[in-house]
Every structure is written in structure tokens, then in C-alpha cells.
Write an enzyme that holds these catalytic residues in place. Structure first.
Site, PDB file in Angstrom:
ATOM      1  N   LYS A  83      27.954  14.855 -51.493  1.00 51.68           N
ATOM      2  CA  LYS A  83      28.664  16.124 -51.453  1.00 51.68           C
ATOM      3  C   LYS A  83      28.358  16.843 -52.762  1.00 51.68           C
ATOM      4  O   LYS A  83      28.925  16.541 -53.811  1.00 51.68           O
ATOM      5  CB  LYS A  83      30.177  15.897 -51.298  1.00 51.68           C
ATOM      6  CG  LYS A  83      30.903  17.074 -50.602  1.00 51.68           C
ATOM      7  CD  LYS A  83      30.858  18.385 -51.347  1.00 51.68           C
ATOM      8  CE  LYS A  83      31.829  18.392 -52.514  1.00 51.68           C
ATOM      9  NZ  LYS A  83      31.830  19.740 -53.227  1.00 51.68           N
ATOM     10  N   GLU A  88      31.237   9.688 -64.509  1.00 50.08           N
ATOM     11  CA  GLU A  88      30.752  10.268 -65.757  1.00 50.08           C
ATOM     12  C   GLU A  88      31.382  11.642 -65.890  1.00 50.08           C
ATOM     13  O   GLU A  88      31.231  12.487 -65.001  1.00 50.08           O
ATOM     14  CB  GLU A  88      29.232  10.337 -65.782  1.00 50.08           C
ATOM     15  CG  GLU A  88      28.555   8.975 -65.765  1.00 50.08           C
ATOM     16  CD  GLU A  88      28.959   8.055 -66.911  1.00 50.08           C
ATOM     17  OE1 GLU A  88      29.421   8.569 -67.959  1.00 50.08           O
ATOM     18  OE2 GLU A  88      28.841   6.832 -66.761  1.00 50.08           O
ATOM     19  N   CYS A 104      27.280  18.231 -70.196  1.00 57.12           N
ATOM     20  CA  CYS A 104      28.289  17.294 -70.704  1.00 57.12           C
ATOM     21  C   CYS A 104      27.848  16.663 -72.011  1.00 57.12           C
ATOM     22  O   CYS A 104      28.679  16.134 -72.758  1.00 57.12           O
ATOM     23  CB  CYS A 104      28.591  16.227 -69.664  1.00 57.12           C
ATOM     24  SG  CYS A 104      27.153  15.304 -69.104  1.00 57.12           S
ATOM     25  N   GLU A 114      36.959  20.282 -74.325  1.00 59.93           N
ATOM     26  CA  GLU A 114      35.628  20.662 -73.846  1.00 59.93           C
ATOM     27  C   GLU A 114      35.632  22.114 -73.388  1.00 59.93           C
ATOM     28  O   GLU A 114      36.461  22.512 -72.568  1.00 59.93           O
ATOM     29  CB  GLU A 114      35.200  19.753 -72.691  1.00 59.93           C
ATOM     30  CG  GLU A 114      33.782  20.010 -72.228  1.00 59.93           C
ATOM     31  CD  GLU A 114      33.333  19.041 -71.150  1.00 59.93           C
ATOM     32  OE1 GLU A 114      32.183  18.574 -71.215  1.00 59.93           O
ATOM     33  OE2 GLU A 114      34.138  18.758 -70.240  1.00 59.93           O
TER      34      GLU A 114
END
Length: 482
Positions: A175, A250, A284, A383
Site C-alpha cells: 500500500k 522505520e 528521514c 522533526e
């Protein structure tokens, strides 16, 4: 006219049972509709998982080199379409052409790599305690893998999950993120053309709360691999582990680069800027914190500001740095810039949306550098996922390490130094899954493990290289006493 993509289930391109679709647009020109996709339901996802489960035994029993031949042919097909895939990736995700080209090449290389690894999937032989006994191990597939992937590397991340899963005899359902799924669908076009058997590899498009959740929750899914935000990743992890599935996540990062007093400042600024502003900061592993020794702090700030201001912004097919992928991502970055200013940080450059005809209504933001940042500021802890760099001043190496480690994340970190002792200590003590010396935090080799610590990862399994094979296999010990 926009391209129309369908789901790929049991070897067929199919429409969603909902009859509904959604569109993606070009982030550099949001009125430009790129493609239309199936708005899949839980029932669509269930059908894909059931197809994968039905195909699993036959695929697992296919000789590994034969599986590798299909991966190799897939790589060859992707290689022949590299230019068109690069253009498509840039148009839908916004990435600069050179970055998009590199990402497509990464997917090609991953399929070639795991195609060759299928020749080496045997176990190990050990010495038995008794006579006339052979003691060895064999590896078998986990079963059906459910893969959930993000938009920021829309072909590379699917590739590094799909290729090892298929190489080791698993079947799968992907997906992809709804923001930029086109190149992932094109990857399945290549798999289909390469001769992947029906049901072995399936993809459904749609939204996480429906299609994605159904893939994770299905009883026939044995392993779940997720890359994305920390909040969603925790939900995926909890659901998968509650169901006793093998799971790997992750997640985010707040990656530091330590700049030592021994560093060449111009080199350090170039390394930090490359990590902070490459891929528009939408990685990331992007560098969002420069932790700089006071002796070189002022010189470094001047140099990194110059690097930021030299970047040419615009549509990714022509310029160094493209737009953010969506209006939501752009607004999130602008919100953090406002938060930083309200916290008392000093805006050295950037901080807004560029003006000019070439920007139109695109989701562009300037490369941004903040100084005067304290480590407890939100801009230093959370972040951002945009081209925003905070520069923190420290007086000694011990303080630099403490500041670098004083976040909830631990994905990638680097140091720029001319002191080998500092470099060795940094590698030992930095709390990160990836440690680099005199390199930017972003950028990964495909044949070594990748993963994080703390809130950057479930800390269960790594990805890529042999670690990718480990996640998708179960080892069996055999005692043969003929």
C-alpha cells in the site's frame, strides 16, 4: 489527460469495489493533475492479501535462482524506462531531476542486487556432537508480507522492501502513500512484464485508515514492514504485535552533524547543506541540526548561509531544489519556522516562500537557517521534514555529543572533523543507527543494514543488505542422522 492507474491484484489490473478514485497533482504546479487512482476499501485490500496467501506455497517452492531471474528482468525493464520514470517522479513528488534520477537508479540497483542474492540463500553447516549426524540450517519465507511505504522515496523504499521479500519466497501486498504512488505502480508494471506469477505481488492504492489498516490487520499477513511517521508507525507496530506478526518500522529523525573545531569549515558547510537541503529536506535522514564548536561557529554560520542562498529553487525538472510535496507539508514547515522565531531563534536566511513567476502556486519554501537556538526549543527537538537547519553552538566535544544525543530520535548522525580520536569516539557514543564521518547524514548504501534507535525505529529488524533477507526469512535447524 491524466494517467489512470488501477490496483494490481492476482495478476490483474482491477478497479476498486468502491467505484471511487482520487487524484494527485504536481507540487510545482498544483493545477496540473498527474494521475488518478483507485480509492481502495478494506475489501480491496483483503482481496489482495487473499491472492497473496493463495500464491505463497507455489512461490516459496520456486527455485530461488528462478525467482532471481524475475527480479533481474524487472531491473532491466526499469532500467530501460529510467528517463520516463525520473520525469514522472519529479512531476508527482517534486524532487529535483538529478535526485529523482538517482532514486530510480537506486531501485534498479536494488532489484539487481537481490536477484544475485537468490543464489546464496542456503543456510549453514555445523559440527554435530554425535556420529553419523549432519547438522545444518535452512531458511524459509515468513509467508505473506504487508508493506506500507511513504511518499518521499516513492520507488526506492518500495523496492528495498519488495525485492528481498520476493527473493526469499514471500508473497506481498503493497500500500503506497497516496500522495505520490505513480512510480510504485510503474514498478508493478515492470514486475508483471517480467513474469511475476499471479498473486505473488499485489498493490492497492488508497488511504491508510482503510486500505493500509486492512493490510496490517488481515489474519493472513505474517510480516509487516512500515516506513513513515512516528505516530502512524506506533499504531502499526501495536496492531501488528498484538496479532503476533513479525514487524519492522522505520520512522522519523532529528539528525545532527557535529562540526569539530578541527574541521575545514567550507567542507563542513557543504556537507551540512547537502544533508539539510537535499530532497527539499524531505528525508528521514536529512540533517536538521548542526552542532558546531564555538571556535568555528561564526565562520560556519556564514558559510552555511552562503550555501543555502546559492541553491536555485524551482520546478524539479530545471532547478536544484524542488517544492515540498503538498500544501500540508509546506504549511507544516512554515508553522515550524514561525514557532522557531517565537521561541527566540535568529533567522539567518530563508524562512518564507520565494516570489517570482516560476513559482506560481507551487509549494515552494526557501532553504532556512536558524541560529541562537537552545536545545530545548521545539525547532531543535521535533522533526520538521522541510529544508530547515538549526545551528547550535557548543564549547567542547563532550557537550557536542550530549546535545547530539539529547533528542527522542536516533536515525542518522555525522561528524566533520580532522581528529581521528574524535571520530572514533563519535562512532562509539552517538545514539543513532547510522554514523558517518566527514559525510552528510543522508544517503545510504544498499548492501548494508539500515535502521534507527529510540523513536526512529521499532528496533526489531533492519532493512537492506543481508538484514533485509533476515527479516523476510525464518531459520530452521535440521538434524539429519541417516
Amino acid at each position: 489527460m491524466a494517467e489512470r492507474y488501477h490496483n494490481y491484484v492476482d495478476g490483474q489490473w482491477t478497479e476498486s469495489e468502491t467505484g471511487e478514485t482520487f487524484e494527485t497533482t504536481n507540487p510545482a504546479a498544483p493545477t496540473d493533475v498527474v494521475a488518478e487512482y483507485e480509492r481502495s476499501s478494506a475489501a480491496d485490500a483483503d482481496a489482495a492479501v487473499e491472492a497473496a496467501a493463495a500464491a505463497q506455497d507455489e512461490w516459496a517452492n520456486t527455485p530461488a535462482p528462478d525467482r532471481g531471474a524475475i527480479l533481474r528482468e524487472t531491473a532491466s525493464i526499469l532500467e530501460g524506462r529510467k528517463q520516463e520514470l525520473t520525469t514522472l517522479l519529479t512531476r508527482e513528488e517534486g524532487k529535483a531531476h538529478a535526485e529523482a534520477s538517482g532514486e530510480v537508479q537506486r531501485a534498479i540497483d536494488i532489484f539487481y542486487y537481490y536477484a544475485e542474492k537468490t543464489r546464496d540463500l542456503g543456510g549453514t553447516v555445523k559440527s554435530a556432537s554425535g556420529p553419523q549426524t549432519t547438522l545444518y540450517t535452512v531458511r524459509g519465507p515468513v509467508g505473506v508480507a504487508g508493506l506500507i511505504t511513504p511518499w518521499n522515496y516513492p520507488i526506492a523504499i518500495p523496492a528495498w522492501k519488495i525485492a528481498p521479500a520476493l527473493a526469499t519466497g514471500n508473497t506481498l501486498v503493497l500500500k503506497p502513500a497516496e500522495v505520490a504512488p505513480a512510480v510504485a505502480l510503474e514498478l508493478f508494471e515492470a514486475l508483471d512484464e517480467a513474469g511475476i506469477p499471479d498473486g505473488v505481488a499485489n498493490v492497492v492504492t488508497g488511504f491508510g485508515a482503510t486500505a493500509g489498516n486492512a493490510v496490517v490487520a488481515h489474519d493472513d499477513v505474517d510480516a509487516v514492514s512500515f516506513t513513515g511517521s512516528g505516530q502512524v508507525g506506533q499504531l502499526v507496530y501495536d496492531q501488528a504485535t498484538d496479532d503476533a506478526k513479525r514487524v519492522q518500522t522505520e520512522l522519523g529523525g532529528k539528525n545532527p552533524t557535529v562540526v569539530s573545531d578541527s574541521a575545514d569549515v567550507e567542507t563542513a558547510a557543504e556537507i551540512v547543506a547537502g544533508g539539510a537541503f537535499g530532497t527539499t529536506g524531505q528525508s528521514c535522514t536529512a540533517c536538521s541540526r548542526a552542532v558546531v564548536h564555538t571556535d568555528v561557529y561564526d565562520e560556519f554560520v556564514d558559510a552555511v548561509v552562503a550555501e543555502a542562498e546559492a541553491i536555485e529553487i524551482g520546478p524539479g525538472d530545471e532547478y536544484d531544489m524542488g517544492p515540498q510535496v503538498s500544501e500540508d507539508e509546506l504549511e507544516g514547515t512554515l508553522d515550524y519556522i514561525e514557532i522557531a522565531e517565537n521561541e527566540g531563534a535568529t533567522l539567518e536566511t530563508g524562512g518564507g516562500q520565494p516570489e517570482g513567476d516560476r513559482f506560481g502556486d507551487g509549494h515552494f519554501v526557501e532553504p532556512t537557517v536558524f541560529t541562537g537556538v537552545e536545545n530545548d526549543y521545539r525547532i531543535a527537538q521535533e522533526e520538521v521534514f522541510g529544508p530547515v537547519l538549526t545551528v547550535l553552538e557548543v564549547e567542547e566535544f563532550d557537550e557536542a555529543l550530549a546535545v547530539a544525543n539529547d533528542v527522542q530520535y536516533g536515525l542518522s548522525a555525522s561528524i566533520v572533523t580532522d581528529d581521528h580520536s574524535e571520530a572514533e569516539r563519535f562512532v562509539r557514543e552517538i545514539e543513532a543507527g547510522v554514523a558517518k564521518v566527514n559525510e552528510k547524514t543522508s544517503g545510504l548504501e544498499l548492501h548494508v543494514p539500515f535502521g534507527g534507535v529510540k523513536n526512529s525505529s521499532s528496533e526489531t529488524w533492519r532493512e537492506q543488505g543481508d538484514a533485509g533477507i533476515d527479516f523476510y526469512t525464518i531459520e530452521k535447524t535440521v538434524y539429519d542422522s541417516f
